[in-house]
Design a protein around this motif. Structure first.
Motif, mmCIF file in Angstrom:
data_model
loop_
_atom_site.group_PDB
_atom_site.id
_atom_site.type_symbol
_atom_site.label_atom_id
_atom_site.label_comp_id
_atom_site.label_asym_id
_atom_site.label_seq_id
_atom_site.Cartn_x
_atom_site.Cartn_y
_atom_site.Cartn_z
ATOM 1 N N ASP A 1 -2.143 0.775 7.973
ATOM 2 C CA ASP A 1 -0.604 0.244 7.945
ATOM 3 C C ASP A 1 -1.437 -1.385 7.239
ATOM 4 O O ASP A 1 -0.518 -2.036 7.025
ATOM 5 C CB ASP A 1 0.922 0.457 8.277
ATOM 6 N N GLN A 2 -2.531 -1.595 7.467
ATOM 7 C CA GLN A 2 -3.108 -3.210 6.780
ATOM 8 C C GLN A 2 -4.634 -2.864 6.029
ATOM 9 O O GLN A 2 -5.536 -1.494 5.940
ATOM 10 C CB GLN A 2 -4.268 -3.072 8.832
ATOM 11 N N ILE B 1 -6.420 1.101 2.784
ATOM 12 C CA ILE B 1 -5.715 0.976 3.756
ATOM 13 C C ILE B 1 -5.539 1.350 5.133
ATOM 14 O O ILE B 1 -6.235 2.905 4.603
ATOM 15 C CB ILE B 1 -4.563 0.738 3.041
#
Length: 163
Positions: free
Chosen positions: A46-47, A43
């Motif tokens: 936040d992806q 990650i």
């Protein structure tokens, strides 16, 4: 580098620049007993930027993704486990993804030994409060059509063994 989830030493770890995710897992003392080795996520901002499978690395030699500063490596709980014993090259318990079949399991195990009896493979499955035994004949059934469930046990005997 943050390594969280089902690892032995979760938290912030220091790795050298140009490290890959396996090196970060090593710094976290590895995946814990209940952690998945099949769907580890990287990650960034936040992806989820990548999901990788250690079986692909160990069995097929695929590369491990590289990580950057401030990435999170998230190790989820393990998925379904299937036990494979008998006349295969690597008998053990394997973690399988939902769409994987007996064919995939045998590939992870390095295939059957030369003297394995493919006409009478035994599948032990818990159904409710009962144990069900099924015989699989790979001379007539395609391994790719045999779906496996969590806690299944597969036994492949030698041609030499008579039942």
């Amino acid at each position: 580098m943050n390594v969280v989830g089902y690892v032995k030493k979760p938290g912030l770890h220091t790795v050298s620049p140009n490290s890959n995710a396996l090196e970060a897992l090593f710094e976290a003392a590895g995946v814990s007993k209940n952690g998945s080795v099949r769907s580890i996520k990287i990650i960034r901002n936040d992806q989820v930027v990548e999901e990788f499978d250690l079986y692909s690395y160990l069995v097929q030699g695929k590369s491990i993704p590289f990580i950057t500063n401030n990435d999170f490596i998230v190790v989820p709980a393990q998925g379904k486990l299937v036990r494979l014993t008998g006349e295969v090259r690597r008998p053990m318990t394997y973690e399988l993804k939902d769409d994987e079949t007996l064919e995939d399991l045998l590939a992870f195990a390095g295939g059957m030994n030369y003297d394995s009896r493919s006409s009478d493979i035994r599948l032990k499955r818990v159904v409710g409060d009962k144990i069900k035994f099924t015989s699989i004949d790979l001379e007539n059934d395609k391994a790719s059509s045999i779906a496996l469930q969590a806690n299944d046990a597969i036994q492949i005997d030698s041609k030499k063994k008579e039942t």
